[in-house]
Scaffold this motif. Structure first.
Motif, PDB file in Angstrom:
ATOM      1  N   SER A 220       0.828  -1.206   0.000  1.00 41.43           N
ATOM      2  CA  SER A 220       0.000   0.000   0.000  1.00 41.43           C
ATOM      3  C   SER A 220       0.858   1.250   0.000  1.00 41.43           C
ATOM      4  CB  SER A 220      -0.936   0.007   1.213  1.00 41.43           C
ATOM      5  OG  SER A 220      -0.203   0.167   2.418  1.00 41.43           O
ATOM      6  N   LEU A 223       2.642   1.504  -3.549  1.00 39.19           N
ATOM      7  CA  LEU A 223       1.709   1.943  -4.588  1.00 39.19           C
ATOM      8  C   LEU A 223       1.153   3.325  -4.307  1.00 39.19           C
ATOM      9  CD1 LEU A 223      -0.315  -1.352  -5.217  1.00 39.19           C
ATOM     10  CD2 LEU A 223       1.547  -0.393  -6.595  1.00 39.19           C
ATOM     11  N   THR A 225      -0.976   4.286  -2.102  1.00 34.06           N
ATOM     12  CA  THR A 225      -2.380   4.363  -1.722  1.00 34.06           C
ATOM     13  C   THR A 225      -2.535   4.765  -0.268  1.00 34.06           C
ATOM     14  OG1 THR A 225      -2.443   1.993  -1.161  1.00 34.06           O
ATOM     15  CG2 THR A 225      -3.049   2.618  -3.407  1.00 34.06           C
ATOM     16  N   GLY A 258      -7.968  -1.966   0.417  1.00 34.78           N
ATOM     17  CA  GLY A 258      -7.501  -2.101  -0.953  1.00 34.78           C
ATOM     18  C   GLY A 258      -8.425  -1.449  -1.956  1.00 34.78           C
ATOM     19  N   GLY A 259      -9.717  -1.747  -1.838  1.00 40.18           N
ATOM     20  CA  GLY A 259     -10.684  -1.183  -2.781  1.00 40.18           C
ATOM     21  C   GLY A 259     -10.763   0.327  -2.693  1.00 40.18           C
ATOM     22  N   GLY A 261      -8.403   2.375  -1.593  1.00 35.71           N
ATOM     23  CA  GLY A 261      -7.164   2.964  -2.089  1.00 35.71           C
ATOM     24  C   GLY A 261      -7.107   2.992  -3.608  1.00 35.71           C
ATOM     25  N   LEU A 262      -7.496   1.891  -4.229  1.00 38.63           N
ATOM     26  CA  LEU A 262      -7.483   1.830  -5.694  1.00 38.63           C
ATOM     27  C   LEU A 262      -8.539   2.754  -6.297  1.00 38.63           C
ATOM     28  CD1 LEU A 262      -6.960  -2.001  -6.230  1.00 38.63           C
ATOM     29  CD2 LEU A 262      -5.275  -0.167  -6.510  1.00 38.63           C
ATOM     30  N   LYS A 265      -7.250   6.210  -6.605  1.00 39.52           N
ATOM     31  CA  LYS A 265      -6.303   6.384  -7.706  1.00 39.52           C
ATOM     32  C   LYS A 265      -6.977   6.351  -9.084  1.00 39.52           C
ATOM     33  CE  LYS A 265      -2.281   6.451  -5.518  1.00 39.52           C
ATOM     34  NZ  LYS A 265      -1.312   7.564  -5.661  1.00 39.52           N
ATOM     35  N   PHE A 266      -8.204   5.834  -9.167  1.00 37.17           N
ATOM     36  CA  PHE A 266      -8.889   5.663 -10.444  1.00 37.17           C
ATOM     37  C   PHE A 266      -9.152   7.022 -11.099  1.00 37.17           C
ATOM     38  CE2 PHE A 266     -12.928   5.169 -12.832  1.00 37.17           C
ATOM     39  CZ  PHE A 266     -12.493   4.239 -13.768  1.00 37.17           C
ATOM     40  N   TYR A 268      -7.318   9.568 -11.565  1.00 36.05           N
ATOM     41  CA  TYR A 268      -6.939  10.585 -10.585  1.00 36.05           C
ATOM     42  C   TYR A 268      -6.753  11.958 -11.231  1.00 36.05           C
ATOM     43  CZ  TYR A 268      -4.619  12.849  -6.655  1.00 36.05           C
ATOM     44  OH  TYR A 268      -4.297  13.710  -5.632  1.00 36.05           O
TER      45      TYR A 268
END
Length: 447
Positions: A220, A223, A225, A258-259, A261-262, A265-266, A268
């Motif tokens: 994490s 990456l 996040t 996880g979800g 954090g991602l 970033k989607f 962004y």
């Protein structure tokens, strides 16, 4: 050796004196033992008033101490150790707790300073703190337990030392060096709580728990996040969830981490253009992680203490946990995906507002939020035999309630009375309460 490393080593030597507590407790009566265990630290704190220069002053003085001309840092350090020792010897706290808490912080500081002296990145210094604190805390537990004659199983000692080291590292990343007394007391109280819960864990279990949480924490951070404090918070919460709860509880929590954090970033760059992007380039800090996870942490601790200490069936707190995590997941996905669409409307009046307006919702975001709650409910349904289809429905409903509360509070009080993190906490709290209430109302859980 740098002056900072030399000072940290000197503080560590003072901290090692905390081992007097189990020795005095074992050899003397409670009153005499308490006096002998606390006196060195009280005398040290009092005597420092007269030390304004010289070798001792130069060895222990922090920048603020030099400005004030007094060794306030060492005095506070000594008094915090004395306070924990008093709690241990006068109340039902294991006498190993103040020793372990003191060694975790003092040796952890040495480990961090050693790494910093090599010029490496902050995460390496944090790793040095955690490793040094963990080894010292484990040694403190073993030494104190051997002296006092009360020694838990080795896997439990590993868990206690790891939890204490992670909490100390988290607090040290957020606080100043002068706040070390607060760190010692916080770690000591956490270890006291865990000791009172009578936690049971196997060698394989603690090894897997540590491996999973540390690996996911590093990923994490790598990456981006999560910030460094956010990563430490997530690792600590994950470790506690696996050991005190089990892998089912952890699966729900890590899915949110996880979800969420991602999702941050989607697309962004597009979010930056719209003015709705998560700050710090989408890396979530400790405040954000705690605001979304504090209710879940309470629930897993309360479940471990049930029914012995609460008188409530543990499954009730499972619904509190799942409901709060579902709300955190729903709100995150709703905000991160819904903000990419035009024509949001204020949830309280349904009037059109600009994207990113607090309390503004889109139908796409609402669907994304419901999907997030459904994912958490599905994990709970698969992981727990006690979660039926009706129970999964309760979790989805709780998540939706929490997401809606977040939007309503965002439209009404956010920015005036509370900040975003406060709203997140209140939303997850409302979802946890809703989960428990619905589980009771539908007789899924009978108290």
């Amino acid at each position: 050796m740098t002056s900072a490393l030399r000072r940290a080593s000197a503080f560590a030597l003072v901290g090692f004196a905390s081992v007097i507590a189990p020795v005095a407790n074992r050899l003397f009566s409670p009153n005499i033992g308490t006096l002998l265990a606390v006196s060195p630290f009280l005398l040290l704190a009092g005597g420092l008033h007269f030390v304004e220069s010289g070798v001792v002053f130069e060895l222990f003085a922090r920048p603020g101490d030099r400005r004030d001309g007094q060794l306030y840092g060492l005095a506070g350090f000594s008094l915090s150790i004395a306070a924990l020792v008093l709690l241990a010897l006068q109340f039902d706290m294991p006498v190993a707790v103040p020793v372990a808490a003191t060694m975790i912080l003092s040796v952890g500081n040495v480990g961090a300073r050693l790494v910093r002296a090599t010029g490496r990145e902050p995460i390496a210094a944090t790793a040095g703190f955690v490793v040094g604190g963990f080894i010292a805390g484990l040694g403190g537990f073993v030494l104190s337990g051997s002296i006092s004659g009360v020694l838990p199983s080795f896997p439990v000692l590993v868990f206690l030392a790891a939890s204490g080291a992670l909490l100390a590292a988290l607090l040290r990343s957020m606080l100043f060096e002068r706040d070390d007394p607060l760190v010692i007391l916080s770690v000591g109280l956490l270890l006291w709580l865990f000791a009172d819960l009578s936690i049971s864990v196997t060698t394989t279990g603690i090894a897997i728990a540590l491996g999973i949480t540390v690996a996911l924490g590093y990923v994490s951070y790598a990456l981006e996040t999560a910030s460094l404090p956010g990563m430490l918070t997530g690792v600590l919460l994950s470790l506690l969830t696996i050991v005190i709860g089990d892998y089912g509880w952890f699966a729900m929590l890590i899915t949110f981490f996880g979800g969420g954090g991602l999702a941050s970033k989607f697309r962004y760059d597009e979010k930056v253009t719209r003015g709705i992007a998560q700050e710090n380039e989408g890396a979530r800090g400790s405040g954000n992680v705690l605001a979304n996870s504090l209710v879940a942490l309470f629930a897993v601790l309360a479940a471990a203490a049930s029914p012995r200490l609460t008188g409530v069936h543990p499954d009730l707190f499972l619904f509190v946990f799942a409901g709060s995590v579902a709300a955190a997941m729903s709100d995150t996905l709703s905000s991160e995906f819904g903000g990419l669409y035009d024509a949001p409307r204020l949830i309280t009046t349904f009037e059109p507002v600009e994207p990113g307006t607090d309390g503004g919702v889109t139908w796409q975001g609402e669907l994304a939020g419901l999907a997030g709650a459904a994912v958490i409910a599905a994990i709970a349904f698969v992981a727990f035999d006690t979660i039926t289809v009706g129970g999964a429905g309760v979790i989805v409903a709780s998540g939706f309630i929490g997401m809606t509360v977040d939007s309503v509070l965002g439209a009404t009080i956010e920015g005036q009375w509370v900040g975003n993190q406060g709203v997140n906490f209140l939303a997850t709290l409302s979802a946890g309460v809703a989960g428990a209430a619905l589980a009771l109302a539908t007789s899924i859980v009978v108290v």
